[in-house]
Scaffold this active site. Structure first.
Site, PDB file in Angstrom:
ATOM      1  N   GLY A 291       0.815  -1.223   0.000  1.00 48.80           N
ATOM      2  CA  GLY A 291       0.000   0.000   0.000  1.00 48.80           C
ATOM      3  C   GLY A 291       0.844   1.267   0.000  1.00 48.80           C
ATOM      4  O   GLY A 291       0.472   2.281   0.588  1.00 48.80           O
TER       5      GLY A 291
ATOM      6  N   ARG B 233      -0.449  -1.325  -6.071  1.00 49.29           N
ATOM      7  CA  ARG B 233      -1.136  -1.883  -7.228  1.00 49.29           C
ATOM      8  C   ARG B 233      -0.831  -1.123  -8.518  1.00 49.29           C
ATOM      9  O   ARG B 233      -0.954  -1.654  -9.607  1.00 49.29           O
ATOM     10  CB  ARG B 233      -2.647  -1.876  -6.985  1.00 49.29           C
ATOM     11  CG  ARG B 233      -3.081  -3.087  -6.195  1.00 49.29           C
ATOM     12  CD  ARG B 233      -4.547  -3.341  -6.341  1.00 49.29           C
ATOM     13  NE  ARG B 233      -5.335  -2.431  -5.543  1.00 49.29           N
ATOM     14  CZ  ARG B 233      -6.653  -2.308  -5.668  1.00 49.29           C
ATOM     15  NH1 ARG B 233      -7.305  -3.023  -6.552  1.00 49.29           N
ATOM     16  NH2 ARG B 233      -7.323  -1.480  -4.897  1.00 49.29           N
TER      17      ARG B 233
ATOM     18  N   TYR C 181     -14.658  -1.620   7.227  1.00 47.99           N
ATOM     19  CA  TYR C 181     -13.259  -1.241   7.500  1.00 47.99           C
ATOM     20  C   TYR C 181     -12.919  -1.497   8.970  1.00 47.99           C
ATOM     21  O   TYR C 181     -11.894  -2.100   9.296  1.00 47.99           O
ATOM     22  CB  TYR C 181     -13.091   0.238   7.144  1.00 47.99           C
ATOM     23  CG  TYR C 181     -11.761   0.849   7.490  1.00 47.99           C
ATOM     24  CD1 TYR C 181     -10.580   0.424   6.886  1.00 47.99           C
ATOM     25  CD2 TYR C 181     -11.680   1.902   8.403  1.00 47.99           C
ATOM     26  CE1 TYR C 181      -9.368   1.017   7.192  1.00 47.99           C
ATOM     27  CE2 TYR C 181     -10.468   2.497   8.704  1.00 47.99           C
ATOM     28  CZ  TYR C 181      -9.315   2.048   8.094  1.00 47.99           C
ATOM     29  OH  TYR C 181      -8.120   2.639   8.397  1.00 47.99           O
TER      30      TYR C 181
HETATM   31  N1  SER Z   1      -8.552   7.830   8.418  1.00 53.73           N
HETATM   32  C1  SER Z   1      -9.308   6.623   8.378  1.00 53.73           C
HETATM   33  C2  SER Z   1     -10.642   6.820   7.770  1.00 53.73           C
HETATM   34  O1  SER Z   1     -11.158   7.893   7.904  1.00 53.73           O
HETATM   35  C3  SER Z   1      -9.491   6.075   9.763  1.00 53.73           C
HETATM   36  O2  SER Z   1      -8.536   5.119   9.996  1.00 53.73           O
HETATM   37  O3  SER Z   1     -11.178   5.920   7.197  1.00 53.73           O
END
Ligand code: SER
Length: 318
Positions: free
Chosen positions: A8, A35, A143
Protein backbone atom coordinates in the site's frame (compact mmCIF):
# COMPACT_ATOMS: atom_id res chain seq x y z
CA UNK A 1 20.74 -3.91 8.27
CA UNK A 2 17.25 -5.37 8.17
CA UNK A 3 15.18 -5.41 5.01
CA UNK A 4 11.72 -3.86 4.96
CA UNK A 5 8.73 -4.51 2.73
CA UNK A 6 5.81 -2.11 2.44
CA UNK A 7 2.38 -2.80 0.94
CA UNK A 8 0.00 0.00 0.00
CA UNK A 9 2.91 2.37 -0.69
CA UNK A 10 0.61 4.59 -2.73
CA UNK A 11 -1.73 5.38 0.14
CA UNK A 12 -1.82 8.64 2.05
CA UNK A 13 0.61 7.29 4.65
CA UNK A 14 2.79 5.30 2.24
CA UNK A 15 3.63 8.36 0.17
CA UNK A 16 5.34 9.91 3.21
CA UNK A 17 6.42 6.68 4.85
CA UNK A 18 8.52 5.46 1.92
CA UNK A 19 10.80 8.56 1.68
CA UNK A 20 11.20 8.52 5.49
CA UNK A 21 12.13 4.83 5.41
CA UNK A 22 14.71 5.35 2.66
CA UNK A 23 16.39 7.94 4.83
CA UNK A 24 16.22 5.86 7.98
CA UNK A 25 17.06 2.39 6.68
CA UNK A 26 18.84 3.03 3.35
CA UNK A 27 17.25 2.68 -0.05
CA UNK A 28 18.74 -0.76 -0.68
CA UNK A 29 16.81 -2.07 2.37
CA UNK A 30 13.32 -0.88 1.51
CA UNK A 31 11.00 -2.54 -1.02
CA UNK A 32 7.85 -0.57 -1.80
CA UNK A 33 4.84 -2.22 -3.41
CA UNK A 34 1.46 -1.10 -4.64
CA UNK A 35 -1.14 -1.88 -7.23
CA UNK A 36 -0.27 0.98 -9.55
CA UNK A 37 2.64 1.74 -11.84
CA UNK A 38 5.57 3.48 -10.19
CA UNK A 39 4.93 7.20 -9.69
CA UNK A 40 7.33 10.07 -10.50
CA UNK A 41 8.14 10.70 -6.81
CA UNK A 42 9.26 7.13 -6.20
CA UNK A 43 11.10 7.10 -9.54
CA UNK A 44 13.00 10.22 -8.62
CA UNK A 45 13.94 8.73 -5.24
CA UNK A 46 15.11 5.57 -7.00
CA UNK A 47 12.84 3.41 -4.82
CA UNK A 48 12.87 -0.36 -5.30
CA UNK A 49 9.26 -0.69 -6.38
CA UNK A 50 7.14 -3.64 -7.49
CA UNK A 51 3.54 -3.81 -8.53
CA UNK A 52 1.70 -6.10 -6.16
CA UNK A 53 -1.92 -6.73 -5.31
CA UNK A 54 -2.06 -8.10 -1.77
CA UNK A 55 -4.69 -10.61 -2.92
CA UNK A 56 -1.90 -12.22 -4.97
CA UNK A 57 -0.53 -14.69 -2.47
CA UNK A 58 2.17 -16.07 -4.80
CA UNK A 59 3.37 -12.68 -6.02
CA UNK A 60 3.69 -11.58 -2.40
CA UNK A 61 5.66 -14.63 -1.35
CA UNK A 62 8.01 -14.45 -4.33
CA UNK A 63 8.96 -10.86 -3.54
CA UNK A 64 9.48 -11.60 0.18
CA UNK A 65 11.85 -14.43 -0.73
CA UNK A 66 13.59 -12.58 -3.57
CA UNK A 67 14.47 -9.62 -1.33
CA UNK A 68 15.12 -11.67 1.80
CA UNK A 69 12.68 -9.51 3.77
CA UNK A 70 12.78 -9.29 7.58
CA UNK A 71 9.97 -6.87 8.43
CA UNK A 72 6.65 -6.17 6.68
CA UNK A 73 4.70 -2.94 7.05
CA UNK A 74 1.30 -3.90 5.70
CA UNK A 75 -0.42 -0.63 4.82
CA UNK A 76 -2.68 -1.77 1.97
CA UNK A 77 -6.28 -1.26 3.05
CA UNK A 78 -9.60 0.05 1.74
CA UNK A 79 -10.57 2.92 4.09
CA UNK A 80 -13.88 3.57 5.84
CA UNK A 81 -15.83 5.58 3.27
CA UNK A 82 -14.67 3.57 0.24
CA UNK A 83 -15.34 0.37 2.18
CA UNK A 84 -18.98 1.29 2.74
CA UNK A 85 -19.36 1.87 -0.99
CA UNK A 86 -17.82 -1.49 -1.83
CA UNK A 87 -17.80 -3.89 1.15
CA UNK A 88 -16.92 -6.85 -1.09
CA UNK A 89 -13.73 -5.19 -2.28
CA UNK A 90 -12.94 -4.15 1.30
CA UNK A 91 -13.34 -7.77 2.36
CA UNK A 92 -10.96 -9.00 -0.32
CA UNK A 93 -8.26 -6.42 0.33
CA UNK A 94 -8.58 -5.99 4.08
CA UNK A 95 -9.33 -9.53 5.23
CA UNK A 96 -7.89 -11.79 2.54
CA UNK A 97 -4.96 -9.45 1.83
CA UNK A 98 -4.06 -9.31 5.51
CA UNK A 99 -4.41 -13.07 5.85
CA UNK A 100 -1.98 -13.57 2.94
CA UNK A 101 0.55 -11.29 4.59
CA UNK A 102 0.08 -12.90 8.01
CA UNK A 103 0.48 -16.42 6.65
CA UNK A 104 3.51 -15.44 4.56
CA UNK A 105 5.11 -13.92 7.68
CA UNK A 106 4.52 -17.17 9.56
CA UNK A 107 5.55 -19.57 6.83
CA UNK A 108 8.70 -17.68 5.91
CA UNK A 109 9.51 -17.07 9.57
CA UNK A 110 9.95 -13.33 9.09
CA UNK A 111 11.10 -11.20 11.98
CA UNK A 112 8.10 -8.87 12.34
CA UNK A 113 4.75 -7.90 10.89
CA UNK A 114 3.47 -4.39 11.50
CA UNK A 115 -0.10 -3.77 10.29
CA UNK A 116 -1.93 -0.58 11.22
CA UNK A 117 -5.30 -0.63 12.91
CA UNK A 118 -7.47 2.46 13.32
CA UNK A 119 -9.89 4.34 15.53
CA UNK A 120 -12.43 2.69 13.22
CA UNK A 121 -11.88 -0.55 15.16
CA UNK A 122 -14.07 0.98 17.87
CA UNK A 123 -17.83 1.46 17.61
CA UNK A 124 -20.90 2.98 19.22
CA UNK A 125 -20.77 0.66 22.25
CA UNK A 126 -17.19 1.74 23.05
CA UNK A 127 -16.67 4.47 25.68
CA UNK A 128 -15.97 7.24 23.16
CA UNK A 129 -14.29 9.82 25.37
CA UNK A 130 -10.70 9.06 26.32
CA UNK A 131 -11.20 5.55 24.91
CA UNK A 132 -9.04 3.05 26.82
CA UNK A 133 -6.58 0.78 25.06
CA UNK A 134 -8.48 -2.32 26.16
CA UNK A 135 -12.21 -1.89 25.76
CA UNK A 136 -15.34 -2.93 23.85
CA UNK A 137 -14.75 -3.16 20.10
CA UNK A 138 -17.94 -3.60 18.08
CA UNK A 139 -17.40 -1.48 14.96
CA UNK A 140 -20.20 -0.95 12.45
CA UNK A 141 -18.19 -0.43 9.23
CA UNK A 142 -16.55 -3.14 7.12
CA UNK A 143 -13.26 -1.24 7.50
CA UNK A 144 -13.57 -1.23 11.30
CA UNK A 145 -14.49 -4.92 11.38
CA UNK A 146 -11.44 -5.69 9.24
CA UNK A 147 -9.21 -3.81 11.69
CA UNK A 148 -10.56 -5.85 14.62
CA UNK A 149 -9.77 -8.94 12.53
CA UNK A 150 -6.23 -7.66 11.95
CA UNK A 151 -5.72 -7.06 15.66
CA UNK A 152 -7.22 -10.34 16.84
CA UNK A 153 -5.51 -12.49 14.22
CA UNK A 154 -2.20 -10.75 14.92
CA UNK A 155 -2.58 -11.49 18.65
CA UNK A 156 -3.64 -15.06 17.91
CA UNK A 157 -0.59 -15.71 15.71
CA UNK A 158 1.59 -14.06 18.33
CA UNK A 159 0.35 -16.43 21.04
CA UNK A 160 0.11 -19.52 18.88
CA UNK A 161 3.24 -19.18 16.72
CA UNK A 162 5.30 -16.50 18.45
CA UNK A 163 4.83 -14.23 15.41
CA UNK A 164 6.08 -10.73 16.23
CA UNK A 165 2.92 -8.80 15.33
CA UNK A 166 2.54 -5.10 16.17
CA UNK A 167 -0.18 -2.59 15.43
CA UNK A 168 -1.16 1.04 15.99
CA UNK A 169 -4.68 2.38 16.01
CA UNK A 170 -4.03 5.45 13.90
CA UNK A 171 -6.44 8.35 14.33
CA UNK A 172 -7.06 10.67 11.35
CA UNK A 173 -3.63 11.42 9.86
CA UNK A 174 -2.96 14.98 8.68
CA UNK A 175 -0.53 15.93 5.93
CA UNK A 176 -0.51 18.53 3.17
CA UNK A 177 -1.29 15.94 0.51
CA UNK A 178 -4.54 14.64 -0.95
CA UNK A 179 -6.05 11.80 1.11
CA UNK A 180 -8.62 9.35 -0.27
CA UNK A 181 -11.57 7.34 0.90
CA UNK A 182 -11.51 8.16 4.61
CA UNK A 183 -13.95 9.80 7.01
CA UNK A 184 -11.26 11.95 8.62
CA UNK A 185 -10.25 13.36 5.20
CA UNK A 186 -12.47 16.44 5.73
CA UNK A 187 -9.76 18.08 7.84
CA UNK A 188 -7.28 18.00 4.96
CA UNK A 189 -9.80 19.04 2.31
CA UNK A 190 -10.83 21.98 4.53
CA UNK A 191 -7.29 23.35 4.38
CA UNK A 192 -6.97 22.79 0.62
CA UNK A 193 -10.30 24.52 -0.02
CA UNK A 194 -9.54 27.33 2.44
CA UNK A 195 -6.44 28.19 0.44
CA UNK A 196 -7.99 27.67 -2.99
CA UNK A 197 -11.56 29.02 -2.54
CA UNK A 198 -11.85 30.37 1.01
CA UNK A 199 -14.82 28.10 1.61
CA UNK A 200 -15.48 24.43 2.28
CA UNK A 201 -18.63 22.33 2.52
CA UNK A 202 -17.92 19.75 5.22
CA UNK A 203 -19.44 16.26 4.97
CA UNK A 204 -19.54 15.96 8.78
CA UNK A 205 -21.60 18.05 11.23
CA UNK A 206 -19.80 20.87 12.92
CA UNK A 207 -19.66 19.29 16.38
CA UNK A 208 -18.28 15.79 15.67
CA UNK A 209 -15.07 15.45 17.62
CA UNK A 210 -12.42 13.07 16.30
CA UNK A 211 -8.82 12.27 17.22
CA UNK A 212 -5.98 13.17 14.82
CA UNK A 213 -2.22 13.24 14.51
CA UNK A 214 0.23 14.93 12.16
CA UNK A 215 1.95 12.71 9.61
CA UNK A 216 5.33 13.30 11.27
CA UNK A 217 3.90 11.95 14.53
CA UNK A 218 2.31 9.04 12.67
CA UNK A 219 5.69 8.12 11.17
CA UNK A 220 7.43 8.62 14.52
CA UNK A 221 4.94 6.31 16.27
CA UNK A 222 5.42 3.71 13.55
CA UNK A 223 9.22 3.73 13.76
CA UNK A 224 9.16 3.84 17.56
CA UNK A 225 6.89 0.82 17.75
CA UNK A 226 8.58 -1.34 15.13
CA UNK A 227 11.96 -0.64 16.75
CA UNK A 228 10.77 -1.17 20.37
CA UNK A 229 12.27 -4.14 22.24
CA UNK A 230 9.82 -7.03 22.30
CA UNK A 231 10.18 -7.74 26.02
CA UNK A 232 8.78 -4.28 26.85
CA UNK A 233 5.48 -4.87 25.03
CA UNK A 234 2.53 -6.04 27.05
CA UNK A 235 0.10 -5.19 24.25
CA UNK A 236 0.26 -5.89 20.54
CA UNK A 237 -2.12 -3.09 19.43
CA UNK A 238 -1.91 0.45 20.77
CA UNK A 239 -3.98 3.62 20.81
CA UNK A 240 -1.98 6.63 19.60
CA UNK A 241 -3.16 10.20 19.27
CA UNK A 242 -1.90 13.74 18.94
CA UNK A 243 -5.00 15.95 19.34
CA UNK A 244 -8.80 16.00 18.98
CA UNK A 245 -10.97 18.62 17.31
CA UNK A 246 -14.35 19.23 15.67
CA UNK A 247 -14.84 20.64 12.14
CA UNK A 248 -16.02 23.91 13.69
CA UNK A 249 -12.90 24.21 15.86
CA UNK A 250 -10.77 23.61 12.79
CA UNK A 251 -12.74 26.23 10.82
CA UNK A 252 -12.22 28.79 13.60
CA UNK A 253 -8.50 28.08 13.72
CA UNK A 254 -8.20 28.49 9.92
CA UNK A 255 -10.13 31.77 10.17
CA UNK A 256 -7.42 33.21 12.37
CA UNK A 257 -5.13 33.09 9.34
CA UNK A 258 -7.73 33.39 6.55
CA UNK A 259 -10.51 35.59 8.03
CA UNK A 260 -12.78 35.24 4.95
CA UNK A 261 -12.86 31.45 5.27
CA UNK A 262 -16.35 29.93 5.66
CA UNK A 263 -17.13 26.33 6.46
CA UNK A 264 -20.65 25.08 5.75
CA UNK A 265 -22.00 21.69 6.78
CA UNK A 266 -23.78 19.07 4.72
CA UNK A 267 -23.44 15.83 6.70
CA UNK A 268 -23.66 12.61 4.65
CA UNK A 269 -23.19 8.90 5.53
CA UNK A 270 -19.71 9.67 6.84
CA UNK A 271 -21.24 11.66 9.71
CA UNK A 272 -22.74 8.48 11.18
CA UNK A 273 -19.40 6.72 10.78
CA UNK A 274 -17.60 9.56 12.58
CA UNK A 275 -20.15 9.54 15.39
CA UNK A 276 -19.48 5.87 16.05
CA UNK A 277 -15.74 6.53 16.56
CA UNK A 278 -13.84 7.80 19.64
CA UNK A 279 -13.68 11.52 20.29
CA UNK A 280 -10.39 11.15 22.09
CA UNK A 281 -8.05 8.30 22.97
CA UNK A 282 -6.17 7.21 26.05
CA UNK A 283 -2.71 6.39 24.71
CA UNK A 284 -1.07 5.67 28.06
CA UNK A 285 -0.23 2.04 27.14
CA UNK A 286 1.89 3.33 24.22
CA UNK A 287 3.47 5.96 26.47
CA UNK A 288 4.33 3.38 29.11
CA UNK A 289 5.46 0.47 26.95
CA UNK A 290 7.50 2.22 24.25
CA UNK A 291 7.72 5.87 25.30
CA UNK A 292 5.22 7.30 22.84
CA UNK A 293 5.19 11.07 22.94
CA UNK A 294 3.56 13.11 20.15
CA UNK A 295 5.21 16.37 19.06
CA UNK A 296 2.38 18.19 17.28
CA UNK A 297 -0.43 19.92 19.23
CA UNK A 298 -3.47 21.47 17.45
CA UNK A 299 -2.15 25.05 17.00
CA UNK A 300 1.17 23.96 15.52
CA UNK A 301 -0.68 21.55 13.22
CA UNK A 302 -2.89 24.30 11.76
CA UNK A 303 0.09 26.46 10.79
CA UNK A 304 2.03 23.48 9.44
CA UNK A 305 -0.96 22.39 7.33
CA UNK A 306 -1.64 25.88 5.97
CA UNK A 307 2.02 26.40 5.07
CA UNK A 308 2.34 22.92 3.58
CA UNK A 309 -0.80 23.11 1.45
CA UNK A 310 -0.01 26.66 0.38
CA UNK A 311 3.44 25.54 -0.82
CA UNK A 312 1.98 22.50 -2.55
CA UNK A 313 -0.61 24.57 -4.43
CA UNK A 314 1.72 27.51 -5.03
CA UNK A 315 -0.96 29.85 -3.56
CA UNK A 316 -0.07 32.15 -0.69
CA UNK A 317 -2.65 32.61 2.07
CA UNK A 318 -0.87 35.45 3.88
N1 SER B 1 -8.55 7.83 8.42
C1 SER B 1 -9.31 6.62 8.38
C2 SER B 1 -10.64 6.82 7.77
O1 SER B 1 -11.16 7.89 7.90
C3 SER B 1 -9.49 6.08 9.76
O2 SER B 1 -8.54 5.12 10.00
O3 SER B 1 -11.18 5.92 7.20
Amino acid sequence: MKRYFVTGSYGQIGMDLIPAMLERYGKENVVATGRKKINPTFKELDVIYHRLDVRDHYGLRNLLVEYDIDIILHNASVLSATGEKNPQLAHEINFEGFYNVLEATRELNLEQLFAPSSIAAFGPTTPLVNTPNDTIMQPTTIYGISKVYVELMGEYYNKKYGLNFRSLRYPGVLAPSEPGGGTTDFAIWAVFEAIKNKKYECFLSKDVRLPFMMMSDCLKSTFDLIEAPDDKLKHRSFNVTGMSFTPEELANAIKEYIPEFEMTYKPDFRDAIARSWPQSLDDSAAREEWDWNPEFPFDKMVIEMLDGVSEKLGISYK
